[in-house]
Design a protein around this motif. Structure first.
Motif, PDB file in Angstrom:
ATOM      1  N   TRP A  97     -15.637 -10.827  32.434  1.00  0.00           N
ATOM      2  CA  TRP A  97     -16.157 -10.505  33.765  1.00  0.00           C
ATOM      3  C   TRP A  97     -17.636 -10.880  33.812  1.00  0.00           C
ATOM      4  O   TRP A  97     -18.367 -10.664  32.842  1.00  0.00           O
ATOM      5  CB  TRP A  97     -16.056  -9.001  34.045  1.00  0.00           C
ATOM      6  CG  TRP A  97     -14.712  -8.515  34.493  1.00  0.00           C
ATOM      7  CD1 TRP A  97     -13.626  -8.256  33.710  1.00  0.00           C
ATOM      8  CD2 TRP A  97     -14.318  -8.201  35.841  1.00  0.00           C
ATOM      9  NE1 TRP A  97     -12.588  -7.794  34.477  1.00  0.00           N
ATOM     10  CE2 TRP A  97     -12.987  -7.747  35.788  1.00  0.00           C
ATOM     11  CE3 TRP A  97     -14.967  -8.247  37.080  1.00  0.00           C
ATOM     12  CZ2 TRP A  97     -12.284  -7.354  36.923  1.00  0.00           C
ATOM     13  CZ3 TRP A  97     -14.272  -7.846  38.209  1.00  0.00           C
ATOM     14  CH2 TRP A  97     -12.945  -7.412  38.139  1.00  0.00           C
ATOM     15  N   MET A  98     -18.068 -11.424  34.948  1.00  0.00           N
ATOM     16  CA  MET A  98     -19.496 -11.524  35.234  1.00  0.00           C
ATOM     17  C   MET A  98     -19.725 -10.867  36.589  1.00  0.00           C
ATOM     18  O   MET A  98     -19.172 -11.297  37.608  1.00  0.00           O
ATOM     19  CB  MET A  98     -20.007 -12.956  35.264  1.00  0.00           C
ATOM     20  CG  MET A  98     -21.457 -13.041  35.746  1.00  0.00           C
ATOM     21  SD  MET A  98     -22.263 -14.632  35.523  1.00  0.00           S
ATOM     22  CE  MET A  98     -22.873 -14.432  33.846  1.00  0.00           C
ATOM     23  N   THR A  99     -20.538  -9.802  36.583  1.00  0.00           N
ATOM     24  CA  THR A  99     -20.847  -9.085  37.811  1.00  0.00           C
ATOM     25  C   THR A  99     -22.351  -8.920  37.944  1.00  0.00           C
ATOM     26  O   THR A  99     -23.103  -9.153  36.989  1.00  0.00           O
ATOM     27  CB  THR A  99     -20.200  -7.685  37.829  1.00  0.00           C
ATOM     28  OG1 THR A  99     -20.870  -6.850  36.873  1.00  0.00           O
ATOM     29  CG2 THR A  99     -18.714  -7.747  37.494  1.00  0.00           C
ATOM     30  N   ASP A 100     -22.777  -8.514  39.122  1.00  0.00           N
ATOM     31  CA  ASP A 100     -24.139  -8.029  39.262  1.00  0.00           C
ATOM     32  C   ASP A 100     -24.158  -6.566  38.836  1.00  0.00           C
ATOM     33  O   ASP A 100     -23.181  -6.064  38.272  1.00  0.00           O
ATOM     34  CB  ASP A 100     -24.643  -8.224  40.696  1.00  0.00           C
ATOM     35  CG  ASP A 100     -23.763  -7.532  41.741  1.00  0.00           C
ATOM     36  OD1 ASP A 100     -22.719  -6.963  41.367  1.00  0.00           O
ATOM     37  OD2 ASP A 100     -24.116  -7.570  42.933  1.00  0.00           O
ATOM     38  N   THR A 101     -25.259  -5.868  39.067  1.00  0.00           N
ATOM     39  CA  THR A 101     -25.358  -4.464  38.671  1.00  0.00           C
ATOM     40  C   THR A 101     -24.213  -3.662  39.278  1.00  0.00           C
ATOM     41  O   THR A 101     -23.933  -3.766  40.477  1.00  0.00           O
ATOM     42  CB  THR A 101     -26.708  -3.884  39.119  1.00  0.00           C
ATOM     43  OG1 THR A 101     -27.755  -4.590  38.439  1.00  0.00           O
ATOM     44  CG2 THR A 101     -26.803  -2.406  38.792  1.00  0.00           C
ATOM     45  N   VAL A 102     -23.546  -2.866  38.459  1.00  0.00           N
ATOM     46  CA  VAL A 102     -22.402  -2.091  38.916  1.00  0.00           C
ATOM     47  C   VAL A 102     -22.513  -0.684  38.353  1.00  0.00           C
ATOM     48  O   VAL A 102     -23.015  -0.468  37.247  1.00  0.00           O
ATOM     49  CB  VAL A 102     -21.077  -2.776  38.493  1.00  0.00           C
ATOM     50  CG1 VAL A 102     -20.961  -2.835  36.982  1.00  0.00           C
ATOM     51  CG2 VAL A 102     -19.863  -2.088  39.099  1.00  0.00           C
ATOM     52  N   SER A 103     -22.059   0.297  39.139  1.00  0.00           N
ATOM     53  CA  SER A 103     -22.117   1.693  38.708  1.00  0.00           C
ATOM     54  C   SER A 103     -20.991   2.461  39.377  1.00  0.00           C
ATOM     55  O   SER A 103     -20.143   1.887  40.059  1.00  0.00           O
ATOM     56  CB  SER A 103     -23.480   2.312  39.078  1.00  0.00           C
ATOM     57  OG  SER A 103     -23.635   2.381  40.491  1.00  0.00           O
ATOM     58  N   GLY A 104     -20.982   3.756  39.181  1.00  0.00           N
ATOM     59  CA  GLY A 104     -20.007   4.603  39.844  1.00  0.00           C
ATOM     60  C   GLY A 104     -18.580   4.318  39.411  1.00  0.00           C
ATOM     61  O   GLY A 104     -18.312   3.826  38.312  1.00  0.00           O
ATOM     62  N   HIS A 105     -17.648   4.617  40.291  1.00  0.00           N
ATOM     63  CA  HIS A 105     -16.235   4.487  39.948  1.00  0.00           C
ATOM     64  C   HIS A 105     -15.778   3.039  39.916  1.00  0.00           C
ATOM     65  O   HIS A 105     -14.733   2.740  39.329  1.00  0.00           O
ATOM     66  CB  HIS A 105     -15.390   5.322  40.908  1.00  0.00           C
ATOM     67  CG  HIS A 105     -15.503   6.795  40.659  1.00  0.00           C
ATOM     68  ND1 HIS A 105     -16.503   7.565  41.227  1.00  0.00           N
ATOM     69  CD2 HIS A 105     -14.785   7.632  39.861  1.00  0.00           C
ATOM     70  CE1 HIS A 105     -16.376   8.822  40.801  1.00  0.00           C
ATOM     71  NE2 HIS A 105     -15.348   8.889  39.978  1.00  0.00           N
ATOM     72  N   GLN A 106     -16.542   2.110  40.525  1.00  0.00           N
ATOM     73  CA  GLN A 106     -16.225   0.690  40.339  1.00  0.00           C
ATOM     74  C   GLN A 106     -16.412   0.317  38.866  1.00  0.00           C
ATOM     75  O   GLN A 106     -15.600  -0.401  38.284  1.00  0.00           O
ATOM     76  CB  GLN A 106     -17.112  -0.195  41.211  1.00  0.00           C
ATOM     77  CG  GLN A 106     -16.975   0.029  42.708  1.00  0.00           C
ATOM     78  CD  GLN A 106     -17.708   1.268  43.172  1.00  0.00           C
ATOM     79  OE1 GLN A 106     -17.101   2.172  43.712  1.00  0.00           O
ATOM     80  NE2 GLN A 106     -19.004   1.331  42.940  1.00  0.00           N
ATOM     81  N   ALA A 107     -17.499   0.814  38.260  1.00  0.00           N
ATOM     82  CA  ALA A 107     -17.734   0.552  36.839  1.00  0.00           C
ATOM     83  C   ALA A 107     -16.646   1.185  35.978  1.00  0.00           C
ATOM     84  O   ALA A 107     -16.218   0.612  34.967  1.00  0.00           O
ATOM     85  CB  ALA A 107     -19.110   1.081  36.427  1.00  0.00           C
TER      86      ALA A 107
END
Length: 754
Positions: free
Chosen positions: A154-164
């Motif tokens: 995976w390549m993502t931008d900054t991710v947090s919360g329940h998506q992370a």
């Protein structure tokens, strides 16, 4: 159907593991029934009883225009969102919202949004339905695909919360550790130094408690850290007693433009300047440096003001004045950002700046612990440029068969020398979760169109938590514009089900999953809500869940050794600075006309690119504002108009990033230039971050401007022969229109100082 699992497994699935396990006491059941979370969702287009035609209704959500995750209120009228403002309940942005956040409405209504899934066939894309898209995904990622887990990335931008949480669950399900979190604009070197010196990557910076702030290129009012949160703290810093802001940097940033003292520094010499200030603090003001490592003490003693002036281009008077202000006006705060970080010895530059905080006793006063957030699974995975370099290494070694992209556009933001576009061609299957056809999406084999940020569900956790800890909630403020788009959380849940993950099998959609997660929280975090429904509705109305005030934590400073280096000379005569733009960001907002039309804070230019240079540099080259230049590095060249002004060091040429797209819709394509493309590939020796401020360039005058500046508000297409700016002059044209006073004069005039 019931989801029966052990309590600890349930907490992990819901994202509540970590220190939060202790918080989540055993007053909740060890299983939860899917039907308990079922809810009827009625279209916003069908008016509720409280909806009055012509009268707006406000809904709380979370901004997704940059990694900060500010809270927003969205005004909806007749089922359509019309306006965004800051959420006053958010402890992060306290009701404020920047221009990028305001423009989220235009991103939502952008006519170039992808509206259906697409698959590559031959040289182009064809539209397909979601059933076929999910079938293609199942063939590639299902348990019968035969792929080893490490072949997924995976390549993502900054991710947090329940998506992370869901991405982590998918990576665990396939057995992969290849999640690359990439942000072209980041403060990763600062975080690394903070972790080494303070034991925390993201300490809280109490700007409001400082009386002097010294910034080495940390544009905290523009693009560094959380600009909106920083601005609210900065407003308190500027209230009585008025704090003094000093900016030392090679190119004037938004923060530098607001400074009481702006000092131009030779690119890469920020660490030397920090040591020169430390020398004056020790020799002239009696500040103790005995607790520092011996090699650091030796460097401080060797860099006296006269020597530092010759290396940095900063006058001895300014060096001594800065040291005096830091000594006299305690407490202070010293920051180091992009200009200091973007070199092969960036870590050492930032470590030198942090050493000033240690000498001045700022740790524990204006640098506070940011620890205490209880749910580690939800914490932000903050982006870095090292992730890009590591990802490229994986591509070169042909380690990936399936790559997912979400929120990152490395084909555009990576230096051409990394050959990301060519390397991606060797990956058999590339999936882009996307709103628009950007440069990376064009390279995908399967494109999955997402809801806009104003149509989707999610939770978000800011990387730096304020004193009042919280989880920000994102909710749809209107029905989706396009029926063939889907939510990111919904698609990742589908991926987990394809892998046969039983823990997530019972959740019909992401909304159901989030609702289950929140109603599973203990009574201590539910604010006395009478029922699950009342608690959930209260969270949605407020747009966040407050977790209380973090318990006071002590930061134990551990000085580190470092070795600053003088800026390299030789080769091409100038250093190219790819400067961050506080509206277009890293280029992700170049397709928003409101932000293209918003004049740059310094040059006032619109809809284009430009090259900033000092008047002495311009005179040496015979260049005036508006002239066409060719800027050449060992990696290529760009052609751009000149903007001449005094807010530059003579050794530097700055070109803002964000323009120069080859795709990304009608408002971004073929407009301006992309300085990322001609950057040299260099990395910080200690962190592995890309050193983007090391590229040396030459400048050639191609053509004189026909008539200098043109005062127009808009232009389209290419081939415009003038630099288009708003406003007339950056000076007062010899007239005293705006009077300025020093901070000392202000305090005396207000009767606050004798």
């Amino acid at each position: 159907m019931s989801l029966k699992m052990k309590r600890r497994e349930f907490l992990k699935v819901m994202g509540w593991t970590g220190a939060g396990v202790a918080v989540a006491a055993c007053d909740r059941p060890s299983f939860i029934t899917h039907r308990e979370g079922r809810n009827l969702v009625v279209s916003y287009v069908a008016p509720e009883e409280y909806v009055v035609p012509g009268i707006g209704v406000w809904y709380a959500s979370t901004c997704q225009q940059c990694p900060s995750a500010c809270g927003v209120h969205a005004r909806v009228r007749e089922g359509r969102v019309l306006k965004l403002e800051g959420n006053p309940d958010s402890p992060l942005n306290k009701g404020k919202l920047c221009a990028m956040g305001q423009a989220g409405v235009q991103a939502h209504y952008n006519p170039d949004r992808i509206t259906r899934p697409r698959v590559r066939r031959g040289a182009g894309f064809v539209d397909i339905g979601w059933d076929e898209a999910l079938r293609l995904l199942g063939d590639k990622i299902g348990p019968n695909s035969g792929l080893d887990g490490q072949r997924f990335a995976w390549m993502t931008d900054t991710v947090s919360g329940h998506q992370a949480v869901l991405i982590d669950a998918f990576m665990e399900a396939v057995g992969s550790g290849n999640h690359y979190v990439y942000e072209a604009i980041n403060n990763s070197v600062w975080r690394s130094v903070c972790n080494d010196v303070l034991g925390e990557e993201n300490p809280r910076l109490a700007l409001e408690k400082a009386r002097v702030v010294l910034s080495f290129g940390a544009d905290f009012l523009g693009t560094w850290g959380g600009p909106v949160s920083n601005s609210t703290r900065y407003a308190e810093f500027r209230s009585s007693p008025r704090g003094v802001l000093i900016a030392a940097e090679p190119k004037m940033t938004v923060t530098g433009a607001n400074a009481d003292l702006w000092v131009p520094v030779r690119p890469g010499a920020e660490g030397v300047l920090a040591l020169g200030i430390a020398n004056v603090l020790a020799t002239s003001h009696g500040r103790d440096i005995s607790g520092l490592p011996a090699d650091v003490q030796a460097q401080i003693r060797s860099y006296d003001a006269a020597k530092v002036s010759g290396i940095t281009g900063t006058s001895e008077e300014h060096i001594k004045r800065i040291a005096a202000l830091l000594h006299e006006r305690a407490p202070s705060l010293v920051l180091a950002g992009a200009s200091a970080e973007g070199h092969e010895r960036g870590y050492d530059n930032v470590a030198a700046a942090m050493t000033l905080n240690l000498i001045l006793g700022n740790v524990g006063r204006t640098i506070e612990s940011g620890a205490g957030f209880p749910f580690t699974q939800l914490r932000a995975r903050t982006g870095s440029s090292r992730a890009l370099a590591d990802f490229v290494q994986g591509l070169e070694e042909k380690r990936f068969d399936v790559v997912f992209f979400k929120g990152a556009n490395p084909v555009f933001t990576a230096p051409e020398a990394l050959k990301v576009r060519d390397l991606l061609a060797s990956v058999p299957f590339k999936v882009a979760f996307s709103h628009f056809e950007d440069e990376t999406t064009q390279q995908a084999d399967l494109v999955l169109p997402l809801y806009s940020a104003l149509e989707d569900w999610g939770t978000h956790v800011p990387a730096v938590q304020p004193e009042r800890m919280f989880i920000s909630v994102q909710q749809p403020v209107m029905e989706p514009l396009y029926p063939e788009t889907r939510g990111f959380g919904d698609v990742v849940l589908s991926l987990l089900k394809m892998r046969g993950d039983e823990d997530y099998a019972g959740y019909e959609d992401y909304y159901s999953y989030l609702q289950h997660a929140f109603v599973a929280l203990p009574a201590a975090l539910r604010g006395g809500a009478a029922s699950d429904a009342a608690f959930w509705n209260g969270v949605l109305q407020k747009g966040l869940l407050e977790l209380g005030t973090a318990a006071p934590a002590r930061l134990d400073a551990r000085p580190v050794s470092f070795q600053v280096a003088e800026p390299a000379t030789g080769g091409q005569p100038y250093v190219l600075l790819p400067s961050a733009n506080p509206t277009l960001w890293d280029g992700r907002h170049a397709n928003i006309p409101w932000l293209q039309e918003l004049p740059d804070a310094i040059s006032k230019a619109v809809w284009d690119s430009w090259a900033e240079m000092h008047p002495s540099t311009a005179a040496r080259l015979g260049v005036g504002t508006g002239d066409l230049l060719r800027i050449t590095s060992d990696r290529g060249s760009i052609e751009v108009r000149a903007y001449v002004y005094k807010g530059m060091h003579p050794d530097a040429i700055a070109v803002p990033v964000g323009q120069g797209h080859q795709a990304y819709g009608r408002y971004a394509k073929n407009r301006g230039v992309n300085p990322y493309g001609i950057l040299a590939v260099a990395r910080d020796g200690k962190t592995g971050e890309l050193a983007n401020n090391t590229t040396r360039v030459s400048v050639t005058l191609l053509a004189k401007a026909n008539s200098g500046l043109t005062h127009r508000s808009w232009h389209s297409g290419t081939g415009v022969d003038r630099l288009v700016v708003m406003g007339g002059s950056e000076t007062q044209v010899g007239r005293k229109l705006v009077a300025t006073v020093t901070a000392d004069q202000f305090e005396r005039s207000e009767g606050r100082r004798a």
